[in-house]
Scaffold this active site. Structure first.
Site, PDB file in Angstrom:
ATOM      1  N   LYS A 180      52.857  19.918  -3.153  1.00 35.59           N
ATOM      2  CA  LYS A 180      51.393  19.925  -3.017  1.00 35.59           C
ATOM      3  C   LYS A 180      50.898  21.323  -2.639  1.00 35.59           C
ATOM      4  CE  LYS A 180      51.361  16.548   0.091  1.00 35.59           C
ATOM      5  NZ  LYS A 180      52.792  16.194   0.160  1.00 35.59           N
ATOM      6  N   ARG A 191      46.162  10.149   3.509  1.00 36.82           N
ATOM      7  CA  ARG A 191      47.474   9.570   3.240  1.00 36.82           C
ATOM      8  C   ARG A 191      47.680   8.211   3.884  1.00 36.82           C
ATOM      9  NH1 ARG A 191      52.073  13.846   4.630  1.00 36.82           N
ATOM     10  NH2 ARG A 191      50.548  15.446   4.304  1.00 36.82           N
ATOM     11  N   ARG A 205      62.826  25.615   1.486  1.00 31.99           N
ATOM     12  CA  ARG A 205      61.416  26.000   1.633  1.00 31.99           C
ATOM     13  C   ARG A 205      61.185  26.854   2.873  1.00 31.99           C
ATOM     14  NH1 ARG A 205      56.867  21.378   1.432  1.00 31.99           N
ATOM     15  NH2 ARG A 205      57.669  20.579   3.395  1.00 31.99           N
ATOM     16  N   ARG A 236      59.814  25.169   8.595  1.00 31.21           N
ATOM     17  CA  ARG A 236      59.050  24.173   9.335  1.00 31.21           C
ATOM     18  C   ARG A 236      59.998  23.323  10.174  1.00 31.21           C
ATOM     19  NH1 ARG A 236      55.077  21.265   5.156  1.00 31.21           N
ATOM     20  NH2 ARG A 236      55.798  19.515   6.422  1.00 31.21           N
ATOM     21  N   ARG A 238      59.692  10.955   7.066  1.00 27.15           N
ATOM     22  CA  ARG A 238      58.467  11.319   6.328  1.00 27.15           C
ATOM     23  C   ARG A 238      58.408  10.609   4.980  1.00 27.15           C
ATOM     24  NH1 ARG A 238      59.476  17.443   6.326  1.00 27.15           N
ATOM     25  NH2 ARG A 238      57.685  17.604   4.950  1.00 27.15           N
TER      26      ARG A 238
HETATM   27  P1  ADP Z   1      54.471  17.099   3.706  1.00 31.54           P
HETATM   28  O1  ADP Z   1      53.545  16.549   2.699  1.00 31.54           O
HETATM   29  O2  ADP Z   1      55.598  17.870   3.124  1.00 31.54           O
HETATM   30  O3  ADP Z   1      54.936  16.050   4.669  1.00 31.54           O
HETATM   31  P2  ADP Z   1      52.309  18.361   5.206  1.00 31.54           P
HETATM   32  O4  ADP Z   1      52.235  19.780   5.606  1.00 31.54           O
HETATM   33  O5  ADP Z   1      51.258  17.846   4.297  1.00 31.54           O
HETATM   34  O6  ADP Z   1      53.764  18.190   4.594  1.00 31.54           O
HETATM   35  O7  ADP Z   1      52.303  17.448   6.514  1.00 31.54           O
HETATM   36  C1  ADP Z   1      53.159  17.704   7.580  1.00 31.54           C
HETATM   37  C2  ADP Z   1      52.953  16.672   8.671  1.00 31.54           C
HETATM   38  O8  ADP Z   1      51.603  16.746   9.159  1.00 31.54           O
HETATM   39  C3  ADP Z   1      53.138  15.229   8.257  1.00 31.54           C
HETATM   40  O9  ADP Z   1      54.489  14.818   8.289  1.00 31.54           O
HETATM   41  C4  ADP Z   1      52.287  14.512   9.319  1.00 31.54           C
HETATM   42  O10 ADP Z   1      52.968  14.463  10.553  1.00 31.54           O
HETATM   43  C5  ADP Z   1      51.123  15.461   9.497  1.00 31.54           C
HETATM   44  N1  ADP Z   1      50.011  15.131   8.580  1.00 31.54           N
HETATM   45  C6  ADP Z   1      49.543  15.909   7.567  1.00 31.54           C
HETATM   46  N2  ADP Z   1      48.532  15.308   6.938  1.00 31.54           N
HETATM   47  C7  ADP Z   1      48.349  14.118   7.558  1.00 31.54           C
HETATM   48  C8  ADP Z   1      47.465  13.021   7.355  1.00 31.54           C
HETATM   49  N3  ADP Z   1      46.546  13.033   6.375  1.00 31.54           N
HETATM   50  N4  ADP Z   1      47.569  11.965   8.197  1.00 31.54           N
HETATM   51  C9  ADP Z   1      48.460  11.921   9.181  1.00 31.54           C
HETATM   52  N5  ADP Z   1      49.339  12.922   9.426  1.00 31.54           N
HETATM   53  C10 ADP Z   1      49.295  14.011   8.617  1.00 31.54           C
END
Ligand code: ADP
Length: 320
Positions: free
Chosen positions: A103, A178, A217, A250, A261
């Site tokens: 993404k 999400r 990554r 990360r 996740r």
């Molecule tokens: P990825 O899609 O690889 O998990 P992100 O950077 O989008 O990475 O998200 C990292 C973390 O941030 C998620 O595992 C979650 O803990 C938190 N997070 C991000 N977006 C949301 C969301 N919309 N709702 C709840 N938690 C979120």
């Protein structure tokens, strides 16, 4: 949904070895790190590259507004297409995909090539953590454990970012919504602004290849720029191309947290695919790498964003 057998075996075989490397400082030798780790992980099975073709996309888009769907794929009447595109509202796009589906990478490429702003929930949360804000303090533990941050916190954060954008501004959301609650709350907010989402792109990447990509990554936290040591390495090992600042791993990019996740994604995020499918704004694009998927995204967005070619060029393309 349970993890696929291949993904589960990748997760378990990668975990011990991955731990051995995560303590290396990013600036020290990310390429060496990546190579060693990659060679220690089993190779994913070969999978078909792109399974979604234009016809399929076209079918999926058919119920979209006439102007939009015809403008995207009508190759024989591109002058009319240009006219139709003119009336289109600005792009309001959601990128949806499992952790590691790319993404962030696709968001960067879209921003480099089209005039859209990006709002990434993960980047915003990481910035808040780095700055030690209240939101950052509340989110840090969940993120570290691979859990979702509460709907309340994330909705507030995104609402405030959306509020900074003008009505004519095109934008994309990466990582939000999400959960179903987040999706419904977002719809409510956007409906009240009369700016509904008009496209949802699902990045459909096989689970077998995702863990390997995650372990490969590195990110520049302040900007959210993402690098992959195999497909998209930085110009100088360990450093961001733009600022020259060190790249970081990360803390949640390790096999154990990744497994959680992925489970959260299956359980809480995948139902959104049906939600957006029912609204006729979902397009699913498949591929093993971001390089395979991006051309499909570009094709999808290009017609809409480049309507001002000269008539001769436009007609030439139409006959091709
Ligand atoms: P990825 O899609 O690889 O998990 P992100 O950077 O989008 O990475 O998200 C990292 C973390 O941030 C998620 O595992 C979650 O803990 C938190 N997070 C991000 N977006 C949301 C969301 N919309 N709702 C709840 N938690 C979120």
């Amino acid at each position: 949904m349970a993890l696929s057998r291949q993904a589960a075996s990748l997760l378990s075989s990668g975990s011990r070895r991955a731990h051995a490397f995560t303590s290396i400082h990013p600036a020290a030798a990310p390429v060496a790190f990546s190579r060693r780790l990659l060679s220690s992980l089993p190779r994913p099975h070969a999978t078909p590259t792109t399974t979604t073709n234009t016809l399929k996309i076209n079918n999926q888009l058919a119920p979209l507004s006439k102007a939009y769907s015809r403008s995207l794929f009508s190759s024989s009447s591109t002058l009319r297409m240009a006219h139709m595109v003119e009336g289109c509202p600005p792009l309001r796009l959601l990128l949806i995909g499992s952790p590691g589906a790319g993404k962030g990478t696709q968001s960067g490429r879209i921003q480099n090539n089209f005039e859209v702003s990006s709002i990434s929930s993960g980047d915003l949360l990481r910035k808040n953590i780095a700055q030690g804000t209240d939101i950052g303090k509340r989110a840090a533990k969940e993120m570290k454990n691979g859990a979702f941050v509460s709907d309340e916190v994330i909705v507030k954060l995104i609402d405030s970012e959306l509020g900074k954008l003008g009505a004519e501004q095109g934008w994309l959301l990466d990582g939000f919504p999400r959960t179903m609650t987040q999706a419904q709350t977002l719809d409510h907010t956007l409906d009240s602004l009369n700016q509904p989402l008009n496209l949802v792109i699902h990045l459909n990447v096989p689970e077998e290849v995702i863990l390997q990509r995650i372990m490969d990554r590195w990110v520049h936290i302040p900007s959210g720029r993402v690098y992959n040591m195999t497909y998209n390495p930085p110009k100088h090992a360990g450093l961001d191309d733009v600022t020259g600042e060190p790249l970081e791993r990360r803390p949640d990019d390790n096999p154990e947290t990744f497994k959680i996740r992925l489970q959260k994604h299956h359980e809480l995020t995948e139902p959104l695919l049906d939600y957006y499918k029912n609204k006729n704004i979902l397009v699913s694009l498949a591929g093993n790498t971001s390089d395979e998927i991006y051309p499909q995204i570009r094709e999808l967005l290009q017609t809409r964003f480049k309507p001002e070619e000269s008539p001769s060029e436009v007609e030439g393309q139409g006959q091709a």
